[in-house]
Enzyme design. Structure first.
Site, mmCIF file in Angstrom:
data_model
loop_
_atom_site.group_PDB
_atom_site.id
_atom_site.type_symbol
_atom_site.label_atom_id
_atom_site.label_comp_id
_atom_site.label_asym_id
_atom_site.label_seq_id
_atom_site.Cartn_x
_atom_site.Cartn_y
_atom_site.Cartn_z
ATOM 1 N N HIS A 1 -63.763 59.287 25.435
ATOM 2 C CA HIS A 1 -62.803 59.526 26.518
ATOM 3 C C HIS A 1 -62.290 60.951 26.315
ATOM 4 C CE1 HIS A 1 -59.260 57.767 29.031
ATOM 5 N NE2 HIS A 1 -59.202 59.080 29.095
ATOM 6 N N THR B 1 -63.199 51.867 28.380
ATOM 7 C CA THR B 1 -62.011 52.714 28.389
ATOM 8 C C THR B 1 -61.371 52.620 29.765
ATOM 9 O OG1 THR B 1 -61.108 54.851 27.712
ATOM 10 C CG2 THR B 1 -63.096 54.948 29.044
ATOM 11 N N CYS C 1 -59.737 62.948 33.069
ATOM 12 C CA CYS C 1 -60.533 62.788 31.849
ATOM 13 C C CYS C 1 -61.934 62.323 32.232
ATOM 14 C CB CYS C 1 -59.925 61.744 30.928
ATOM 15 S SG CYS C 1 -58.266 62.138 30.353
#
Lengths: 206, 163
Positions: free
Chosen positions: B47, B24, B30
């Site tokens: 994520h 990711t 995040c």
């Protein structure tokens, strides 16, 4: 009102005009600052899935310089002024009379100057919007970061994250003649701010 | 042989096996949580964008977005593929504070809050955290190798590191 897909073409046009007025004033401010003509593209208003937002500036891993301003007042939101790296260096060169370093990293002075540019532009964007709508909109003290576009932009999407997987944003690109100074303005009003903007402009919800 | 790469988007989760990589990009505030079962060689990644689904203002929300719902969903997806929760170990990265502000309100320190909730959610299901690279103020791209369980973290300032 949770569903922005329901926004008609007319309302999208209103938001485009909002972007046009704000960015137009900011472009004028930038042009004065650099003493050069600055062009801007027609603003785009888009409802985009989170995934695709970073693609506007070259993908989530593209390294960009971003000045972030939180908008406070009647219609809160997030605002980013994003510049691609080579453009930022060139802008520094034109603004500061001393030669800018060739290294990839930025000196404190350079960052501070970029932050101030973002501040001036953000301020002129918002004050023209505030005049136009009669709403109070104040920028907070700006913050600057150089990092991956995905990491930076996701920060402005948190308010949208609480209610969906896509965000409505108003984007305007700047170009400066042959030098190709590329900058992007993103205004991401909080989900609750859209109705206030529409009301202030006399756009009734049908 | 070129390794297959499974991509995980923002507020998304997925699993990889048979030596594939799972990745990711652009983690800011995040958090990227990865789980790995070294016997079944199954890797999972989420994520995560927000700390808790209690703040959700949408009726049917995406489980992968919130720490408290993404971790159970990820475990379920890995178990469906043949992994066992008793063998899973976690690694995590992200949760940065991208901008430094003088006035700190709660939504501004979302990164650290995401990290805390992920840790809590992992503790509730007794999955040990083997390594983490969280906090600070920079973005990260992460990649987990389902053959080895090695997590590669890339950032602009610090280059590549493995945990």
């Amino acid at each position: 009102m949770n569903d922005f897909k329901g926004l008609g073409a007319f309302k999208l046009d209103v938001l485009k005009e909002v972007g046009n007025i704000g960015a137009g004033n900011a472009a004028t401010a930038l042009s004065r600052l650099l003493d050069k003509p600055v062009d801007m593209a027609v603003p785009k208003v888009k409802l985009l899935p989170f995934e695709e937002i970073a693609d506007i500036v070259g993908g989530p891993e593209q390294i960009v310089i971003a000045v972030f301003l939180r908008v406070e007042g009647d219609a809160p939101g997030n605002m980013f002024f994003i510049i691609e790296e080579p453009s930022a260096k060139r802008m520094m060169h034109q603004l500061l009379s001393f030669a800018t370093s060739e290294q990839a990293d930025y000196s404190e002075m350079e960052l501070s100057a970029l932050c101030e540019i973002g501040n001036i532009l953000g301020g002129s964007y918002l004050s023209s919007l505030a005049d136009f709508t009669g709403l109070s909109m104040m920028p907070t003290v700006p913050a600057i970061a150089t990092d991956m576009a995905g990491a930076i932009l996701s920060y402005g999407l948190l308010q949208f994250g609480e209610m969906g997987d896509s965000a409505l944003l108003i984007e305007t690109a700047f170009l400066e003649g042959r030098d190709m100074l590329e900058g992007h303005f993103f205004l991401i009003p909080d989900p609750g701010s859209f109705n206030k903007i529409f009301q202030a402009l006399g756009v009734t919800s049908e | 042989m070129e390794q297959l790469t499974v991509k995980v988007g923002m507020a998304d989760l997925n699993i990889a096996s048979n030596g594939a990589l799972i990745r990711t990009s652009g983690l800011g505030s995040c958090v990227g949580v990865t789980l790995y079962d070294s016997v079944a060689k199954i890797a999972g990644m989420a994520h995560i964008m927000l700390p808790t689904s209690e703040i959700a203002r949408e009726s049917s929300f995406n489980a992968a977005k919130y720490a408290d719902t993404a971790i159970p969903a990820l475990i379920q997806a890995m178990e469906n593929a043949g992994a066992s929760i008793t063998r899973m170990v976690a690694k995590m990265a992200g949760g940065a504070q991208m901008f430094a502000f003088a006035s700190v309100n709660d939504s501004m320190r979302i990164g650290p809050r995401n990290v805390e909730s992920c840790k809590l959610a992992l503790e509730q299901v007794s999955i040990p955290i083997h390594a983490e690279d969280t906090g600070a103020n920079f973005g990260r791209t992460i990649e987990l190798d389902s053959a080895t369980g090695v997590l590669t973290i890339r950032s602009v300032q610090f280059g590549i590191k493995e945990i």
